[in-house]
Design a protein around this motif. Sequence first.
Motif, PDB file in Angstrom:
ATOM      1  N   MET A 133       0.823  -0.969   0.059  1.00 51.48           N
ATOM      2  CA  MET A 133       0.200  -0.094   0.565  1.00 51.48           C
ATOM      3  C   MET A 133       1.121   1.381   0.514  1.00 51.48           C
ATOM      4  N   GLY A 134       1.777   1.023   1.047  1.00 52.46           N
ATOM      5  CA  GLY A 134       3.131   2.542   1.319  1.00 52.46           C
ATOM      6  C   GLY A 134       3.534   3.264  -0.651  1.00 52.46           C
ATOM      7  N   VAL A 135       4.272   1.263  -0.942  1.00 55.93           N
ATOM      8  CA  VAL A 135       4.693   1.677  -2.507  1.00 55.93           C
ATOM      9  C   VAL A 135       4.003   2.538  -2.941  1.00 55.93           C
ATOM     10  N   ARG A 136       2.697   2.195  -3.715  1.00 51.22           N
ATOM     11  CA  ARG A 136       1.863   1.927  -4.695  1.00 51.22           C
ATOM     12  C   ARG A 136       1.488   3.789  -3.923  1.00 51.22           C
ATOM     13  N   ALA A 137       1.371   4.177  -3.001  1.00 54.33           N
ATOM     14  CA  ALA A 137       1.214   5.673  -2.508  1.00 54.33           C
ATOM     15  C   ALA A 137       2.338   6.593  -3.246  1.00 54.33           C
ATOM     16  N   LEU A 138       3.765   6.022  -3.143  1.00 55.12           N
ATOM     17  CA  LEU A 138       4.676   6.792  -3.555  1.00 55.12           C
ATOM     18  C   LEU A 138       4.884   6.692  -5.569  1.00 55.12           C
ATOM     19  N   GLY A 139       3.822   5.689  -5.461  1.00 53.26           N
ATOM     20  CA  GLY A 139       3.703   5.748  -7.597  1.00 53.26           C
ATOM     21  C   GLY A 139       4.225   4.513  -8.477  1.00 53.26           C
ATOM     22  N   VAL A 140       4.099   3.131  -7.309  1.00 53.51           N
ATOM     23  CA  VAL A 140       5.464   2.262  -7.448  1.00 53.51           C
ATOM     24  C   VAL A 140       4.030   1.103  -8.169  1.00 53.51           C
ATOM     25  N   PRO A 141       4.065   1.223  -9.241  1.00 49.50           N
ATOM     26  CA  PRO A 141       3.468  -0.227 -10.106  1.00 49.50           C
ATOM     27  C   PRO A 141       3.543  -1.201  -9.157  1.00 49.50           C
ATOM     28  N   VAL A 142       2.637  -1.995  -8.490  1.00 44.92           N
ATOM     29  CA  VAL A 142       2.627  -3.467  -7.888  1.00 44.92           C
ATOM     30  C   VAL A 142       1.862  -4.046  -8.879  1.00 44.92           C
ATOM     31  N   GLY A 143       2.421  -4.744  -9.836  1.00 42.40           N
ATOM     32  CA  GLY A 143       0.919  -5.765 -10.592  1.00 42.40           C
ATOM     33  C   GLY A 143       0.222  -7.214  -9.525  1.00 42.40           C
ATOM     34  N   ALA A 144      -0.488  -7.153  -9.964  1.00 37.20           N
ATOM     35  CA  ALA A 144      -1.549  -8.876  -9.458  1.00 37.20           C
ATOM     36  C   ALA A 144      -0.239 -10.032  -8.955  1.00 37.20           C
ATOM     37  N   ASP A 145       0.572 -10.336  -9.312  1.00 38.23           N
ATOM     38  CA  ASP A 145       1.289 -11.068  -9.681  1.00 38.23           C
ATOM     39  C   ASP A 145       2.515 -10.842  -8.716  1.00 38.23           C
ATOM     40  N   GLU A 146       2.949  -9.687  -8.419  1.00 40.15           N
ATOM     41  CA  GLU A 146       4.184  -9.031  -7.663  1.00 40.15           C
ATOM     42  C   GLU A 146       3.656  -9.160  -6.106  1.00 40.15           C
ATOM     43  N   SER A 147       2.288  -8.678  -6.104  1.00 42.80           N
ATOM     44  CA  SER A 147       1.459  -8.721  -4.957  1.00 42.80           C
ATOM     45  C   SER A 147       1.717 -10.004  -4.503  1.00 42.80           C
ATOM     46  N   ARG A 148       1.236 -11.641  -5.272  1.00 41.34           N
ATOM     47  CA  ARG A 148       1.223 -12.637  -4.642  1.00 41.34           C
ATOM     48  C   ARG A 148       2.242 -13.200  -4.571  1.00 41.34           C
ATOM     49  N   ALA A 149       3.363 -12.493  -5.467  1.00 42.21           N
ATOM     50  CA  ALA A 149       4.702 -13.349  -4.590  1.00 42.21           C
ATOM     51  C   ALA A 149       5.391 -12.333  -3.522  1.00 42.21           C
ATOM     52  N   ILE A 150       4.648 -11.074  -3.109  1.00 44.90           N
ATOM     53  CA  ILE A 150       5.051 -10.524  -1.798  1.00 44.90           C
ATOM     54  C   ILE A 150       4.271 -11.220  -0.607  1.00 44.90           C
ATOM     55  N   MET A 151       3.668 -11.506  -1.067  1.00 42.65           N
ATOM     56  CA  MET A 151       2.059 -12.750  -0.026  1.00 42.65           C
ATOM     57  C   MET A 151       3.347 -13.666   0.292  1.00 42.65           C
ATOM     58  N   HIS A 152       3.612 -13.851  -1.041  1.00 44.04           N
ATOM     59  CA  HIS A 152       3.836 -15.654  -0.596  1.00 44.04           C
ATOM     60  C   HIS A 152       5.740 -15.615   0.182  1.00 44.04           C
ATOM     61  N   LEU A 153       5.971 -15.211   0.219  1.00 41.56           N
ATOM     62  CA  LEU A 153       7.558 -14.641   0.458  1.00 41.56           C
ATOM     63  C   LEU A 153       7.268 -13.960   2.311  1.00 41.56           C
ATOM     64  N   TRP A 154       6.997 -13.162   1.780  1.00 42.88           N
ATOM     65  CA  TRP A 154       6.383 -12.919   4.211  1.00 42.88           C
ATOM     66  C   TRP A 154       5.182 -13.825   4.800  1.00 42.88           C
ATOM     67  N   LYS A 155       4.602 -14.556   3.985  1.00 45.53           N
ATOM     68  CA  LYS A 155       3.628 -15.407   4.494  1.00 45.53           C
ATOM     69  C   LYS A 155       4.900 -17.037   4.872  1.00 45.53           C
ATOM     70  N   TYR A 156       6.079 -16.895   4.098  1.00 42.72           N
ATOM     71  CA  TYR A 156       6.370 -17.753   4.509  1.00 42.72           C
ATOM     72  C   TYR A 156       7.343 -17.622   5.444  1.00 42.72           C
TER      73      TYR A 156
END
Length: 407
Positions: free
Chosen positions: A238-261
């Motif tokens: 949410m924060g990086v999007r507010a700074l103008g960084v695009p985060v696509g669905a695949d990137e969101s899923r990957a970040i979630m998986h990293l931090w889920k582990y």
Amino acid sequence: MTALMPPGVSPPHRFRAAPDRGRRIGRPLRVYWRLREPTEDEFATLGWRLMMRDEPAAAVVAAMRLPKDHPDRVSMRDVHHAIAHGVTETSAPALRDFFALVEATPEWVDPELVEYGAQVFRRFGRNATDVLLALSLIGGYRFGGPVDLLAETGGLSRSKANRRLGETQTWAIAVGGAGGMRRGGDGWKLTVHVRLMHALVNDTFENNGRWDSDEWGLPINQTDLASTLNLFSGALMMGVRALGVPVGADESRAIMHLWKYVGWLIGVDADWLFDEERDQHQLSYAILLAQTGVTDAGGELSRALVDAQSELNYRWLPHLAATYTRERLLSVLEGFLGPHGMRDLGLAQRVPWFFPMAWVRNTISYRVIGKSPFGGRYLEWRGRRARELATYRHFGAADAEVGALPI
């Protein structure tokens, strides 16, 4: 969240102490993600998990407290060896049991998706540093509990606040490193280290008479741990999007998986580990509604971190660089926390001038250069430069490290 409060377990007094304030703070999150209101059962689970510790790690700590001649005692040397190389046949039972748990990687872990998540995290570059400091860390100081524990452990001085921040950044950098979350990778080892450090702190403050569990819950508990995990996943995106960084669905899923582990490895309950970003935000919204208000420690530690910008290491024009860095941080904080948040923490208010600058920079970096044939290498380079800058500013020429286990 389905489990009800066990008989005889009451939530601490902080639980749901300021629901209207939490609802105000959480309103943008609820509206943007179209979140539902939490159920009473879900609130009950949040309440009693404020009284839950990490039992597998607590068993290791109990073995560390045994007399030196006890056959089941775990020494600091044993812990360090197990983190680096694994347990042996002569390791104490508690240590063998703990490492059997953390080394039994769940079947749902996708190593390639973990690596992609780490790559996305690295490519956020300095945007991630800004969000984790302003929105995740200082933004979290608006609520009593964890910040009061930091105060009790001596975290209110500028030097110690900066040191703690540097240690957190070192851990996050290791988690996002290539191969960092494989067994033996720096991220894996530091995550296990942090889990045991949490257990040691928890044991110390549960028993030293300085912590009021009836007021705050256990010093380090499941609810606060799950809330902290969100700061590196949902809140970060949410924060990086507010700074103008695009985060696509695949990137969101990957970040979630990293931090889920990472969350599983650090001991967060399995039903609070999510694949979808929206599910993470649903839990975060419930936690906001269950929070208490700001305490004196929140304001003191926030101001210490802002003022500590003058004590970082700067290569060129240190006085001017320190002044700019402090003003830049206040501008980022104003944009993320708003006037209410700045007043809550007693921070000097500023115009959020940094945000349009960030949008211009990130539009060029991610939407123009990042889409070119060499865009991936460029974003990796920017991320590496950001990590080097963060490490130098907090540690100078010294080696970056995470605090020793406090035994």
